[in-house]
Design a protein around this motif. Structure first.
Motif, PDB file in Angstrom:
ATOM      1  N   ALA A  64     -19.084 109.606-104.743  1.00 36.46           N
ATOM      2  CA  ALA A  64     -18.559 110.968-104.617  1.00 36.46           C
ATOM      3  C   ALA A  64     -19.415 111.780-103.664  1.00 36.46           C
ATOM      4  O   ALA A  64     -18.888 112.515-102.810  1.00 36.46           O
ATOM      5  CB  ALA A  64     -18.505 111.628-105.987  1.00 36.46           C
ATOM      6  N   ARG A  65     -20.718 111.659-103.780  1.00 38.23           N
ATOM      7  CA  ARG A  65     -21.604 112.389-102.866  1.00 38.23           C
ATOM      8  C   ARG A  65     -21.412 111.930-101.429  1.00 38.23           C
ATOM      9  O   ARG A  65     -21.435 112.735-100.490  1.00 38.23           O
ATOM     10  CB  ARG A  65     -23.053 112.191-103.307  1.00 38.23           C
ATOM     11  CG  ARG A  65     -23.432 113.013-104.540  1.00 38.23           C
ATOM     12  CD  ARG A  65     -24.832 112.693-105.006  1.00 38.23           C
ATOM     13  NE  ARG A  65     -25.302 113.645-106.016  1.00 38.23           N
ATOM     14  CZ  ARG A  65     -26.203 113.363-106.946  1.00 38.23           C
ATOM     15  NH1 ARG A  65     -26.737 112.139-107.000  1.00 38.23           N
ATOM     16  NH2 ARG A  65     -26.582 114.279-107.818  1.00 38.23           N
ATOM     17  N   GLU A  66     -21.214 110.634-101.243  1.00 37.95           N
ATOM     18  CA  GLU A  66     -20.973 110.105 -99.905  1.00 37.95           C
ATOM     19  C   GLU A  66     -19.682 110.685 -99.321  1.00 37.95           C
ATOM     20  O   GLU A  66     -19.628 111.063 -98.149  1.00 37.95           O
ATOM     21  CB  GLU A  66     -20.887 108.576 -99.965  1.00 37.95           C
ATOM     22  CG  GLU A  66     -20.647 107.909 -98.621  1.00 37.95           C
ATOM     23  CD  GLU A  66     -20.468 106.404 -98.727  1.00 37.95           C
ATOM     24  OE1 GLU A  66     -20.223 105.767 -97.682  1.00 37.95           O
ATOM     25  OE2 GLU A  66     -20.565 105.868 -99.847  1.00 37.95           O
ATOM     26  N   ALA A  67     -18.647 110.748-100.148  1.00 35.62           N
ATOM     27  CA  ALA A  67     -17.366 111.295 -99.683  1.00 35.62           C
ATOM     28  C   ALA A  67     -17.495 112.767 -99.318  1.00 35.62           C
ATOM     29  O   ALA A  67     -16.979 113.220 -98.285  1.00 35.62           O
ATOM     30  CB  ALA A  67     -16.303 111.106-100.761  1.00 35.62           C
ATOM     31  N   LEU A 104     -19.334 115.030-115.291  1.00 36.85           N
ATOM     32  CA  LEU A 104     -20.451 114.610-114.447  1.00 36.85           C
ATOM     33  C   LEU A 104     -20.295 115.133-113.028  1.00 36.85           C
ATOM     34  O   LEU A 104     -21.222 115.728-112.458  1.00 36.85           O
ATOM     35  CB  LEU A 104     -20.541 113.080-114.439  1.00 36.85           C
ATOM     36  CG  LEU A 104     -21.558 112.469-113.467  1.00 36.85           C
ATOM     37  CD1 LEU A 104     -22.975 112.813-113.904  1.00 36.85           C
ATOM     38  CD2 LEU A 104     -21.370 110.952-113.379  1.00 36.85           C
ATOM     39  N   LEU A 105     -19.128 114.933-112.443  1.00 31.23           N
ATOM     40  CA  LEU A 105     -18.926 115.360-111.058  1.00 31.23           C
ATOM     41  C   LEU A 105     -18.937 116.878-110.935  1.00 31.23           C
ATOM     42  O   LEU A 105     -19.492 117.426-109.975  1.00 31.23           O
ATOM     43  CB  LEU A 105     -17.617 114.792-110.510  1.00 31.23           C
ATOM     44  CG  LEU A 105     -17.543 113.275-110.326  1.00 31.23           C
ATOM     45  CD1 LEU A 105     -16.329 112.899-109.474  1.00 31.23           C
ATOM     46  CD2 LEU A 105     -18.814 112.701-109.707  1.00 31.23           C
ATOM     47  N   LEU A 109     -21.584 118.433-108.579  1.00 33.59           N
ATOM     48  CA  LEU A 109     -21.019 118.882-107.295  1.00 33.59           C
ATOM     49  C   LEU A 109     -20.486 120.303-107.334  1.00 33.59           C
ATOM     50  O   LEU A 109     -20.270 120.911-106.280  1.00 33.59           O
ATOM     51  CB  LEU A 109     -19.895 117.927-106.862  1.00 33.59           C
ATOM     52  CG  LEU A 109     -20.305 116.461-106.689  1.00 33.59           C
ATOM     53  CD1 LEU A 109     -19.077 115.619-106.379  1.00 33.59           C
ATOM     54  CD2 LEU A 109     -21.343 116.312-105.585  1.00 33.59           C
ATOM     55  N   GLY A 110     -20.252 120.823-108.528  1.00 28.41           N
ATOM     56  CA  GLY A 110     -19.748 122.189-108.650  1.00 28.41           C
ATOM     57  C   GLY A 110     -18.450 122.375-107.898  1.00 28.41           C
ATOM     58  O   GLY A 110     -17.498 121.605-108.057  1.00 28.41           O
ATOM     59  N   VAL A 114     -13.141 119.420-104.260  1.00 22.73           N
ATOM     60  CA  VAL A 114     -12.079 119.642-105.238  1.00 22.73           C
ATOM     61  C   VAL A 114     -11.988 118.403-106.119  1.00 22.73           C
ATOM     62  O   VAL A 114     -11.680 117.307-105.634  1.00 22.73           O
ATOM     63  CB  VAL A 114     -10.728 119.929-104.546  1.00 22.73           C
ATOM     64  CG1 VAL A 114      -9.639 120.146-105.600  1.00 22.73           C
ATOM     65  CG2 VAL A 114     -10.846 121.142-103.639  1.00 22.73           C
ATOM     66  N   ILE A 115     -12.265 118.589-107.403  1.00 19.76           N
ATOM     67  CA  ILE A 115     -12.289 117.481-108.363  1.00 19.76           C
ATOM     68  C   ILE A 115     -10.949 117.429-109.082  1.00 19.76           C
ATOM     69  O   ILE A 115     -10.504 118.430-109.652  1.00 19.76           O
ATOM     70  CB  ILE A 115     -13.441 117.660-109.362  1.00 19.76           C
ATOM     71  CG1 ILE A 115     -14.777 117.669-108.602  1.00 19.76           C
ATOM     72  CG2 ILE A 115     -13.423 116.558-110.413  1.00 19.76           C
ATOM     73  CD1 ILE A 115     -15.947 118.134-109.428  1.00 19.76           C
TER      74      ILE A 115
END
Length: 327
Positions: A64-67, A104-105, A109-110, A114-115
């Protein structure tokens, strides 16, 4: 006589073609679908989706951080629980794998991205259908809506910005919107899967979510022969409060996507599904097509048809390339 009108003038150089391009891809147009599986201790590659894995919570966060660093517009999560039952009880359990992953995300990532959460029961039920079954074994639409409402509240509490209502139950948008508003989640966005077809192109996805499905979903997903029906579904989803609408799959339904995009006052997304991804990957591996060109051309087709955003398993790779990185 020599022609006066020469369209080729506008194709003469890469710079000219770029200048007159009618549509463009942007990293923010791309959404990455991600699978998180409760029982894993390390990521598990998927044979039907080369380059895609079932994640652990740790590897999910890393990917997710990579994306996000690549500029991908959003992340769509699918959860694969250890325990499945008739009602899909893990779907709205706060400690269920999908809701844990969402928390978690969101915590890490706050609002940096967009989650999104897939709101459907198929990953959680022992029978693999997208809803609750009645005594005859058929999917009970209205009993399923009660489960969807509960899932909507659970996913909103877990931190999802967007709920992807993919089950194709009649009334699902309205029921979830009412449940969200009643519990104070008025800002949570509903993505209505307006035209989701009963497609053969979902094949590799079944492996990705360890599907338990026996039979098919033809009684609730749309018939591939029907296009006008999608416009009826669009009217219903808009009337029930959908904030965004979806056409799925993508390439086999570009005509439907174009018609929905022309008519819709809200954003229109499409999903480049697992079978579409696999066809390009396997054809490229066999030397039949140029992989990078085929990927780009397929995504451009969605933009040309009117999609505002695209769910694709290539999201991070393509976003990196668009930002000047190397594939």
């Amino acid at each position: 006589m020599a022609p006066i009108i020469r369209p080729r003038r506008l194709r003469s150089t890469p710079a000219m073609r770029r200048l007159v391009s009618e549509v463009r891809l942007d990293p923010a147009d791309l959404i990455l679908p991600m699978f998180v599986k409760e029982t894993l201790s390390q990521p598990a590659p998927l044979s039907g989706l080369p380059g895609v894995v079932q994640h652990t919570l740790d590897s999910l966060l890393t990917a997710a951080r990579e994306a996000v660093a690549a500029g991908v517009g959003g992340l769509m999560l699918f959860g694969i629980p250890e325990i499945r039952d008739e009602s899909g009880s893990q779907a709205d359990d706060p400690d269920g794998i999908l809701n844990r992953a969402l928390r978690l995300l969101r915590d890490e990532l706050g609002d940096e991205t967009v989650i999104m959460a897939d709101l459907c029961l198929d990953e959680f039920t022992s029978h693999g259908h997208c809803g609750v079954l009645d005594e005859t074994g058929a999917v009970d639409n209205d009993a399923t809506l009660e489960r969807y409402a509960s899932m909507a509240i659970a996913q909103a509490r877990a931190g999802a910005h967007v709920l992807g209502l993919s089950g194709m139950m009649d009334g699902q948008v309205g029921v979830c919107r009412e449940a969200l508003d009643d519990h104070g989640f008025t800002d949570v966005v509903i993505l209505g899967y307006t035209a989701k077809y009963a497609s053969a192109f979902y094949g590799p996805f079944r492996e990705a979510v360890d599907s338990e499905l026996v039979g098919d979903r033809k009684t609730y997903q749309q018939d591939p022969a029907n296009g006008r029906e999608a416009m009826h579904e669009l009217d219903l989803d808009l009337a029930e409060g959908a904030d965004i609408v979806m056409v799925k799959p993508g390439l086999p339904y570009l005509d439907v996507l174009a018609e929905v995009a022309t008519a819709s006052p809200v954003p229109v997304w499409t999903y480049q599904v697992s079978g579409e991804y696999a066809m390009i990957e396997f054809a490229a591996a066999a030397g039949a097509i140029d992989r990078e060109r085929a990927i780009e051309e397929s995504l451009i087709a969605f933009k040309r048809a009117g999609a505002d955003a695209i769910l694709t398993y290539w999201a991070t790779e393509v976003a990196t390339a668009l930002n000047g990185g190397v594939r």
